[in-house]
Design a protein around this motif. Sequence first.
Motif, short mmCIF file in Angstrom:
data_model
loop_
_atom_site.label_atom_id
_atom_site.label_comp_id
_atom_site.label_asym_id
_atom_site.label_seq_id
_atom_site.Cartn_x
_atom_site.Cartn_y
_atom_site.Cartn_z
N ALA A 164 0.90 -1.00 -0.06
CA ALA A 164 0.29 0.20 -0.13
C ALA A 164 1.27 0.76 -0.19
CB ALA A 164 -1.17 -0.43 1.45
N GLU A 165 1.88 1.29 1.10
CA GLU A 165 3.14 2.39 0.83
C GLU A 165 3.39 2.59 -0.87
OE1 GLU A 165 5.46 1.80 3.97
OE2 GLU A 165 4.57 1.21 5.06
N THR A 166 3.74 1.83 -1.84
CA THR A 166 4.17 1.55 -2.38
C THR A 166 3.18 1.88 -3.46
OG1 THR A 166 5.80 -0.07 -1.87
CG2 THR A 166 5.52 0.45 -4.39
N ILE A 167 2.06 1.63 -3.63
CA ILE A 167 1.53 2.06 -4.93
C ILE A 167 0.78 3.87 -4.65
CG2 ILE A 167 -1.35 1.65 -5.49
CD1 ILE A 167 -0.42 -0.96 -4.55
N VAL A 201 -9.39 -2.73 -0.89
CA VAL A 201 -8.84 -3.84 0.04
C VAL A 201 -9.72 -4.69 -0.03
CG1 VAL A 201 -9.70 -2.38 1.90
CG2 VAL A 201 -7.37 -4.16 2.20
N GLY A 202 -9.80 -6.05 0.07
CA GLY A 202 -10.32 -7.27 0.71
C GLY A 202 -10.16 -7.97 1.75
N SER A 203 -10.84 -8.16 2.90
CA SER A 203 -10.55 -8.50 3.98
C SER A 203 -11.88 -9.70 4.04
CB SER A 203 -10.03 -7.99 5.11
OG SER A 203 -9.66 -8.43 6.37
N ARG A 204 -11.16 -10.96 4.86
CA ARG A 204 -12.54 -11.66 5.69
C ARG A 204 -13.35 -10.97 6.35
NH1 ARG A 204 -9.72 -17.17 6.69
NH2 ARG A 204 -8.04 -15.75 7.68
N SER A 205 -12.78 -9.34 7.11
CA SER A 205 -13.33 -9.31 7.94
C SER A 205 -13.19 -7.91 7.63
CB SER A 205 -12.30 -8.92 9.82
OG SER A 205 -12.51 -8.15 9.99
N LEU A 206 -14.90 -7.39 7.68
CA LEU A 206 -15.12 -5.80 6.94
C LEU A 206 -14.12 -4.61 7.98
CD1 LEU A 206 -16.35 -4.12 5.61
CD2 LEU A 206 -18.57 -4.06 7.02
N GLU A 207 -14.40 -4.91 9.17
CA GLU A 207 -13.42 -3.43 10.47
C GLU A 207 -11.98 -4.01 10.11
OE1 GLU A 207 -12.97 -3.13 14.94
OE2 GLU A 207 -14.04 -5.22 14.02
N ARG A 208 -11.55 -4.85 10.11
CA ARG A 208 -10.22 -4.94 9.66
C ARG A 208 -10.01 -4.96 8.15
NH1 ARG A 208 -6.14 -10.23 8.57
NH2 ARG A 208 -4.37 -9.01 9.36
N ALA A 209 -10.56 -4.76 6.87
CA ALA A 209 -10.35 -4.14 5.84
C ALA A 209 -10.90 -2.43 5.93
CB ALA A 209 -11.90 -4.48 4.73
N GLN A 210 -12.07 -1.78 7.00
CA GLN A 210 -11.97 -0.04 6.98
C GLN A 210 -10.65 0.54 7.12
OE1 GLN A 210 -15.60 -1.22 9.32
NE2 GLN A 210 -17.04 -0.69 7.06
N SER A 211 -10.68 -0.55 8.82
CA SER A 211 -9.10 0.11 9.43
C SER A 211 -8.00 0.05 8.28
CB SER A 211 -8.70 -1.43 10.39
OG SER A 211 -7.63 -0.30 11.41
N PHE A 212 -8.05 -0.75 8.01
CA PHE A 212 -6.63 -0.51 6.48
C PHE A 212 -7.47 0.36 5.65
CE2 PHE A 212 -4.43 -2.23 2.73
CZ PHE A 212 -3.13 -2.21 3.07
N ALA A 213 -8.02 0.41 5.05
CA ALA A 213 -8.38 1.36 4.44
C ALA A 213 -8.72 3.20 4.64
CB ALA A 213 -9.94 0.91 3.63
N HIS A 214 -9.42 3.23 6.16
CA HIS A 214 -8.65 4.37 6.98
C HIS A 214 -6.68 4.55 6.57
CE1 HIS A 214 -9.88 7.79 9.42
NE2 HIS A 214 -8.57 7.22 10.53
N LYS A 215 -6.38 3.85 7.08
CA LYS A 215 -5.01 3.87 7.25
C LYS A 215 -4.18 4.06 6.13
CE LYS A 215 -0.74 1.85 9.21
NZ LYS A 215 -0.22 0.44 9.91
N TYR A 216 -4.97 3.80 4.96
CA TYR A 216 -3.47 4.68 4.07
C TYR A 216 -4.91 5.28 2.86
CZ TYR A 216 -0.10 1.11 5.44
OH TYR A 216 0.72 0.57 6.14
#
Length: 327
Positions: free
Chosen positions: A19-22, A33-48
């Motif tokens: 993500a940092e690269t792109i 971004v896709g995860s088996r957990s929506l909360e985890r995907a949203q956390s990643f999406a918010h960070k990047y």
Amino acid sequence: MKKCKIGILGPGIIAEKMAETILTMDEAELYAVGSRSLERAQSFAHKYGVPHAYGSYEELVSDPEVELIYIATPHSHHYQHAMLCIQHHKAVLCEKAFTATAWQAQEVFLAAKQNNVLVTEAIWTRYMPMRNRINEVLASGIIGTPRTITANLCYPMHNVPRIYDPALAGGALLDLGVYTLNFAAMIFGTEVQRTFSTCELSDTGVDSNHSITLFYSDHRMAVLNSSSYVRSDRTAVISGDRGHIVIENVNNPQHMTVYDADYHVLISEPCQPQITGYEYEVRATIRALRAGELECPEMPHAESIRIMQQMDELRRAWGVHYPWDKD
């Protein structure tokens, strides 16, 4: 040319580096971004700052805007996730090791061909400019005829449960040894005549330390070592009859030093400036995708399969078994 919209499948540690690269690339857009957990995907999406977050992989691959998916899940899941992407006609950049076994790699590439989908392995050293620079120096004859390689890659990973779990394709080989095997292949080619190896098995039955010696024609030999217990210097040395080359960091070459027969420095050269080093595999994949290709020349499908076969044979000799092994 418009930016390629990229989705990340599996928001783990390695996905963060991607993500940092792109985010700093002109030709790519981190779109989903896709995860088996929506909360985890949203956390990643918010960070990047990713505009789309999905709580399942199926939702990610169903997004019609996504052009390329980077698979960042454990080796054990690469096969099923690559197949999922192919079924939805999404181009794939899949982390190393490409799959857990060679038969899985063969089936993925067959499905990709049948569906006219680009798939390539994200083994970053294959795409880096330093790879070509090393080959240029060797071709110049400055160290004479190269006949031996030594390479090591070791990291303490005893606190990473995945590394010791056969059900997650654990062991030092698929995480670390894959780099030294690829390095040897990039220098000496694919025609290995004999292989000798040994390993130490963990309590769970996967390799924790291993040593691999490959013999080729013309008196060439590669000695490759990896361990999941220690942190090594990660150095590779290519030796010829007129000198040798020292490569700092075999899995992301940072510096090349060329010595003559009297150990005088002839060349001292750093790698090109990098974002992270991942940008080269992303650029190569986008180029191939835009050109309508089904594989990247930097890492042909046949070579991904061959390396997987090599690792299957090593595991078989060591008695390391995964649930997907067919013998």
